[in-house]
Design an enzyme around this catalytic site. Structure first.
Site, PDB file in Angstrom:
ATOM      1  N   PHE A  13      44.499  38.747  33.035  1.00 24.17           N
ATOM      2  CA  PHE A  13      43.557  38.288  34.084  1.00 24.17           C
ATOM      3  C   PHE A  13      42.772  39.582  34.111  1.00 24.17           C
ATOM      4  O   PHE A  13      43.022  40.599  34.601  1.00 24.17           O
ATOM      5  CB  PHE A  13      44.276  38.163  35.361  1.00 24.17           C
ATOM      6  CG  PHE A  13      43.250  37.720  36.402  1.00 24.17           C
ATOM      7  CD1 PHE A  13      43.255  36.221  36.873  1.00 24.17           C
ATOM      8  CD2 PHE A  13      42.441  38.466  37.211  1.00 24.17           C
ATOM      9  CE1 PHE A  13      42.292  35.758  37.861  1.00 24.17           C
ATOM     10  CE2 PHE A  13      41.510  38.126  37.862  1.00 24.17           C
ATOM     11  CZ  PHE A  13      41.405  36.723  38.605  1.00 24.17           C
ATOM     12  N   ASP A  50      42.366  47.776  31.734  1.00 21.75           N
ATOM     13  CA  ASP A  50      41.891  47.204  33.248  1.00 21.75           C
ATOM     14  C   ASP A  50      42.943  47.742  34.192  1.00 21.75           C
ATOM     15  O   ASP A  50      43.985  46.975  34.146  1.00 21.75           O
ATOM     16  CB  ASP A  50      41.880  45.701  33.094  1.00 21.75           C
ATOM     17  CG  ASP A  50      41.383  44.812  34.449  1.00 21.75           C
ATOM     18  OD1 ASP A  50      41.743  45.560  35.290  1.00 21.75           O
ATOM     19  OD2 ASP A  50      41.207  43.908  34.218  1.00 21.75           O
ATOM     20  N   LYS A  99      40.610  47.290  43.779  1.00 21.32           N
ATOM     21  CA  LYS A  99      41.548  46.882  44.812  1.00 21.32           C
ATOM     22  C   LYS A  99      41.865  48.348  45.538  1.00 21.32           C
ATOM     23  O   LYS A  99      41.353  48.830  46.343  1.00 21.32           O
ATOM     24  CB  LYS A  99      42.879  46.648  43.988  1.00 21.32           C
ATOM     25  CG  LYS A  99      42.618  45.112  43.589  1.00 21.32           C
ATOM     26  CD  LYS A  99      43.813  44.581  42.974  1.00 21.32           C
ATOM     27  CE  LYS A  99      43.536  43.195  42.592  1.00 21.32           C
ATOM     28  NZ  LYS A  99      43.574  41.851  43.305  1.00 21.32           N
ATOM     29  N   THR A 123      22.246  45.929  42.286  1.00 22.44           N
ATOM     30  CA  THR A 123      21.375  46.578  43.550  1.00 22.44           C
ATOM     31  C   THR A 123      22.412  47.652  44.225  1.00 22.44           C
ATOM     32  O   THR A 123      21.860  48.676  44.157  1.00 22.44           O
ATOM     33  CB  THR A 123      21.189  45.321  44.610  1.00 22.44           C
ATOM     34  OG1 THR A 123      20.624  44.466  43.971  1.00 22.44           O
ATOM     35  CG2 THR A 123      20.539  46.068  45.777  1.00 22.44           C
TER      36      THR A 123
END
Ligand code: PSZ
Length: 500
Positions: free
Chosen positions: A217, A326, A357, A381
């Site tokens: 994931f 990851d 997280k 941004t």
């Protein structure tokens, strides 16, 4: 609600911070005193079944505005403290799920409340900058104090981003840009490159791929989603890329008891991964990068050995693919080391490590060669949020001050021992206990029983989450102590006895 912890705390600490700011201290973390009170309740306290009437009414109200199918219950974050989340019906639960593994040091940690009550920090919260063009004066210092102080081995640079998906998405782009420049031998695109990319065609948009793993994931944005393979519902109806997907080892637990079988399974997956890299290159879609989680989290807490990761790292090097680890869910100390990849014991574990997280800000660490050659190539941004770096710096100082990695190892051992005992006691119901630090999981005989266990545990004041097809995962914050483990095990034991 008027007498909430936060407002009480803010009132109390206002005088102090005024005094502190007069003393000339610039950054809150330098003035933060030792935690005065370890804010935590002494156990769960349940008043209604979950969701209670107030949660149900709010769900109905919000349901007229948006999809509320995933909402469990509404929270009272003012009253939540330490390891306990309090809901709007006054139920207090021991939180072993922590907002999908995202609360580093419990709710309303006094050090964080104090930090936020310091007037010197107000401007960071009120004036959110577009970091890529106009960062605040203290930004280099803050990022050095926070993110760089925990930089993974070999990675000297860091780019902040807003969330996990956004971090991975931009990390993938950095890998593609790196790969293309390597192919060109220089970083000057041709006119053809510039024209063709505007209409989504090669050579400007090259047919590169990223190799990911079944069960992985990495987020839900379009690029990330092409590398996410944990549940069909995440991917359904969304166009995707033809990118290679390797099998992730399906190991037997406890790992020490099945080392021979597991080594064979890992060898099979490594061989397949390497074959895919060769195949995709031949197809004209070379693998620019490999992305992998140190423990597949959403996919069901699937572990692999340090040997597996070391070999995969070598395969990436051999084929000239970037290696992206990851650590969005595994990072921040929950495995007993700050980064889960530290368990592999290698100097050069990755080219890119992404996080979010528990780190509060998203982002990714990278090697200099992965820095985009021109500005505005990796850009948006906000590019993160300095108020999160402020919080992170304080979280890291709490982790050090309160020796929380030692605590995680201690609690993790107690949790694993308890889970082994429970699976021996309830062999028809739970099995395959596994974990690293407090990042643990156990399997349930089937999905229906799992849901039943999760609901029963919640009504007894234990908040847990599922992952994969039939696993229950444990994701406490770093302040989850050994006595919390025992409190959990006692209640969980009662729940399992009721299922039996
Ligand atoms: O259902 C969801 O969207 C969920 S439930 C848990 C997550 C997402 N985890 C997020 C996550 C992750 O665990 C790993 C290893 N990589 C990337 C992500 C994406 O992070 P966010 O959700 O911040 O975009």
């Amino acid at each position: 609600m008027a007498s909430s912890v936060i407002s009480r705390h803010l009132l109390l600490s206002c005088h102090k911070s005024l005094h502190l700011s007069l003393s000339g201290c610039r950054y809150a973390s330098k003035v933060a005193t030792k935690t005065q009170v370890n804010l935590d309740y002494d156990g769960p306290s349940m008043k209604t079944e979950i969701p209670g009437p107030r949660s149900q009414a709010l769900t109905k109200q919000l349901g007229d505005i948006q999809n509320v199918g995933a909402i469990n219950f509404f929270c009272n974050y003012e009253e939540s403290r330490g390891n306990y989340v309090v809901d709007v019906d006054g139920n207090r639960m021991l939180d072993i799920y922590t907002q999908i593994s995202s609360i580093p040091i419990g709710y309303n940690h006094p050090a964080l409340l104090k930090l936020m009550s310091n007037p010197n920090n107000l401007s960071t919260i009120v004036n959110r900058p577009a970091l890529g063009i106009m960062p605040p004066e203290n930004f280099p210092d803050k990022i050095t104090e926070s993110l760089l102080s925990v930089a993974p081995s070999g990675l000297s640079r860091v780019q902040t981003m807003a969330c996990g998906s956004c971090s991975n998405e931009n990390a993938y782009k950095a890998m593609f840009i790196w790969y293309r420049n390597k192919e060109r031998g220089h970083s000057s695109p041709s006119d053809e490159d510039l024209n063709s990319c505007m209409i989504n065609q090669s050579p400007g948009c090259p047919d590169f791929s990223i190799l990911s793993f079944m069960g992985g994931f990495h987020g839900r944005t379009l690029g990330c989603l092409a590398t996410t393979h944990s549940k069909a519902i995440h991917k359904l109806d969304v166009p995707s890329f033809d990118w290679p997907i390797a099998p992730f080892p399906r190991l037997q637990y406890p790992l020490e008891e099945f080392s021979r079988e597991n080594a064979q399974e890992e060898a099979r997956c490594l061989e397949e991964a390497e074959d895919l890299i060769v195949k995709w290159r031949k197809k004209g879609k070379p693998v620019a990068g490999i992305v992998i989680e140190p423990i597949q989290a959403e996919g069901g807490d699937n572990h692999a050995s340090p040997d597996f990761f070391r070999s995969l790292r070598k395969i990436a090097q051999k084929h000239g693919c970037a290696f992206h680890v990851d650590e969005v869910q595994t990072g921040g100390g929950c495995t007993g080391k700050f980064w889960a990849h530290e368990h592999w014991g290698i100097e050069d574990p990755a080219d890119i490590v992404s996080f979010s997280k528990k780190l509060l800000t998203g982002g990714f660490y990278y090697k200099l060669e992965f820095q985009a050659d021109k500005p505005y190539r990796i850009f948006n941004t906000w590019m993160g949020d300095p108020s999160k770096n402020l919080l992170l710096a304080e979280v890291l100082s709490v982790i050090r001050r309160e020796n929380l990695l030692v605590e995680v190892n201690r609690s993790g051992k107690a949790l694993m021992n308890g889970l082994y005992e429970l699976q021996a006691q309830f062999p028809g119901i739970v099995s395959r206990a596994r974990g690293q630090g407090t990042f643990c999981a156990i399997d349930v005989c089937d999905d229906e029983t799992r849901s039943n266990i999760l609901v029963k545990a919640r009504n007894k004041g234990i908040l847990l989450g599922g992952c994969g097809d039939r696993s229950i995962r444990f994701r406490p914050s770093l302040v989850f102590k050994e006595y919390h483990v025992h409190m959990f095990l006692n209640i969980f034991n009662d729940v399992l006895a009721q299922i039996k």
